[in-house]
Design a protein around this motif. Sequence first.
Motif, mmCIF file in Angstrom:
data_model
loop_
_atom_site.group_PDB
_atom_site.id
_atom_site.type_symbol
_atom_site.label_atom_id
_atom_site.label_comp_id
_atom_site.label_asym_id
_atom_site.label_seq_id
_atom_site.Cartn_x
_atom_site.Cartn_y
_atom_site.Cartn_z
ATOM 1 N N GLY A 1 23.496 -64.516 15.621
ATOM 2 C CA GLY A 1 22.627 -64.422 16.787
ATOM 3 C C GLY A 1 23.251 -63.600 17.899
ATOM 4 N N GLU A 2 24.526 -63.845 18.179
ATOM 5 C CA GLU A 2 25.222 -63.081 19.218
ATOM 6 C C GLU A 2 25.365 -61.623 18.808
ATOM 7 N N TYR A 3 25.748 -61.403 17.559
ATOM 8 C CA TYR A 3 25.923 -60.028 17.077
ATOM 9 C C TYR A 3 24.607 -59.262 17.171
ATOM 10 N N ARG A 4 23.523 -59.880 16.732
ATOM 11 C CA ARG A 4 22.209 -59.226 16.750
ATOM 12 C C ARG A 4 21.776 -58.898 18.174
ATOM 13 N N ASP A 5 21.973 -59.838 19.087
ATOM 14 C CA ASP A 5 21.460 -59.665 20.445
ATOM 15 C C ASP A 5 22.333 -58.768 21.313
ATOM 16 N N ARG A 6 23.641 -58.717 21.030
ATOM 17 C CA ARG A 6 24.545 -58.012 21.935
ATOM 18 C C ARG A 6 25.160 -56.744 21.349
ATOM 19 N N TYR A 7 25.346 -56.697 20.036
ATOM 20 C CA TYR A 7 26.161 -55.628 19.470
ATOM 21 C C TYR A 7 25.454 -54.770 18.434
ATOM 22 N N LEU A 8 24.221 -55.083 18.117
ATOM 23 C CA LEU A 8 23.502 -54.336 17.091
ATOM 24 C C LEU A 8 23.396 -52.864 17.486
ATOM 25 N N GLY A 9 23.848 -51.986 16.606
ATOM 26 C CA GLY A 9 23.779 -50.555 16.857
ATOM 27 C C GLY A 9 24.895 -50.011 17.721
ATOM 28 N N MET A 10 25.773 -50.880 18.201
ATOM 29 C CA MET A 10 26.863 -50.457 19.077
ATOM 30 C C MET A 10 28.034 -49.935 18.253
ATOM 31 N N ASP A 11 28.727 -48.950 18.785
ATOM 32 C CA ASP A 11 29.952 -48.467 18.163
ATOM 33 C C ASP A 11 30.960 -49.610 18.061
ATOM 34 N N ASP A 12 31.648 -49.704 16.919
ATOM 35 C CA ASP A 12 32.591 -50.805 16.705
ATOM 36 C C ASP A 12 33.667 -50.868 17.785
ATOM 37 N N ARG A 13 34.148 -49.720 18.223
ATOM 38 C CA ARG A 13 35.209 -49.717 19.235
ATOM 39 C C ARG A 13 34.729 -50.354 20.533
ATOM 40 N N GLU A 14 33.504 -50.037 20.914
ATOM 41 C CA GLU A 14 32.963 -50.615 22.145
ATOM 42 C C GLU A 14 32.761 -52.115 21.987
ATOM 43 N N MET A 15 32.304 -52.551 20.824
ATOM 44 C CA MET A 15 32.143 -53.981 20.594
ATOM 45 C C MET A 15 33.477 -54.701 20.727
ATOM 46 N N ILE A 16 34.529 -54.134 20.133
ATOM 47 C CA ILE A 16 35.844 -54.767 20.194
ATOM 48 C C ILE A 16 36.377 -54.770 21.623
ATOM 49 N N ARG A 17 36.122 -53.703 22.374
ATOM 50 C CA ARG A 17 36.542 -53.688 23.786
ATOM 51 C C ARG A 17 35.906 -54.846 24.547
ATOM 52 N N ARG A 18 34.628 -55.064 24.315
ATOM 53 C CA ARG A 18 33.929 -56.144 25.021
ATOM 54 C C ARG A 18 34.435 -57.510 24.587
ATOM 55 N N LEU A 19 34.629 -57.687 23.297
ATOM 56 C CA LEU A 19 35.122 -58.973 22.811
ATOM 57 C C LEU A 19 36.520 -59.260 23.353
ATOM 58 N N ALA A 20 37.369 -58.242 23.408
ATOM 59 C CA ALA A 20 38.728 -58.427 23.919
ATOM 60 C C ALA A 20 38.708 -58.795 25.396
ATOM 61 N N ALA A 21 37.861 -58.109 26.168
ATOM 62 C CA ALA A 21 37.808 -58.346 27.611
ATOM 63 C C ALA A 21 37.199 -59.700 27.948
#
Length: 205
Positions: free
Chosen positions: A39-59
Motif C-alpha cells: 500500500g505504501e509503495y503503491r501510493d508513494r513510490y510507484l513510478g519513482m526512480d529507485d534512488r529517489e525512493m531510497i533517499r526518501r526512505l533513508a531521510a
Amino acid sequence: MPFDAILFDFDGVLVDSEPIHCDCWAQVLAPFGITLNWGEYRDRYLGMDDREMIRRLAAEADPPLAWDALWAQYPRKKELFQRRMEQPPFPGGLLPLLEGLQRKFKLAVVSSSARSEIEPPLIAGGLRHYFSALVTGGDAPRHKPAPDPYLLAARLVDARVPLVVEDSPAGIASGHAAGFEVLAVGNAAEMPRILLDRLSGGLPA
C-alpha cells in the motif's frame, strides 16, 4: 493527427511487476528496520526512480539512515527481482496485441527501472523484438516525472505524435510534460482492452 508510435511504461503496464519490486525491496531493507508494504509503495513510490525512493526512505527513518548504506542493497534487490522474473507474468493478451500494433505503429518501452530489469524479461517472454527502442533508468538526463525519458524515446523511434501508456502519477506527468497524449491504465491485465478502445478498436488487417 493519428498516432505514429506507442510508448509503453513497463512495470504495471506491460506486466504487473510492481508488487514484485516492492517485495524485493522489502526483503533487503528489513534488516535496517524499514517496513515497506504494498500500500505504501503503491501510493508513494510507484513510478519513482529507485534512488529517489531510497533517499526518501533513508531521510524518513527514525533515526535517519545513511543513503549509501541502503543503496548498497540495490544489487541484492536486483538479483531477487531478476530471479522472480525469469518466468515473467505477462498477461495473455499482450503478445497478440503487440503483434497487431507493430504493423501500424513504432513501439518503445520507457521505464525508470534498470535495463537489466527490463530487457531480460522481454527476451524471456519473446517480446523484445516488438520494441525498436528501450529507454530505461539512467538513459535520460532526468527521470520521470520530467519529460526527458519520453522525449528521448520519441527521438529514438522518430515519432512526432506518440501515445504514452502509463499507470503511475510520475509516468503520467512525464508524458504530459513531454507534450504527448497519455493513456492511463490501472494494471497490465486491462491495458490491452483500454488501449484498443482508445485506438477505436482497430488493428490493421
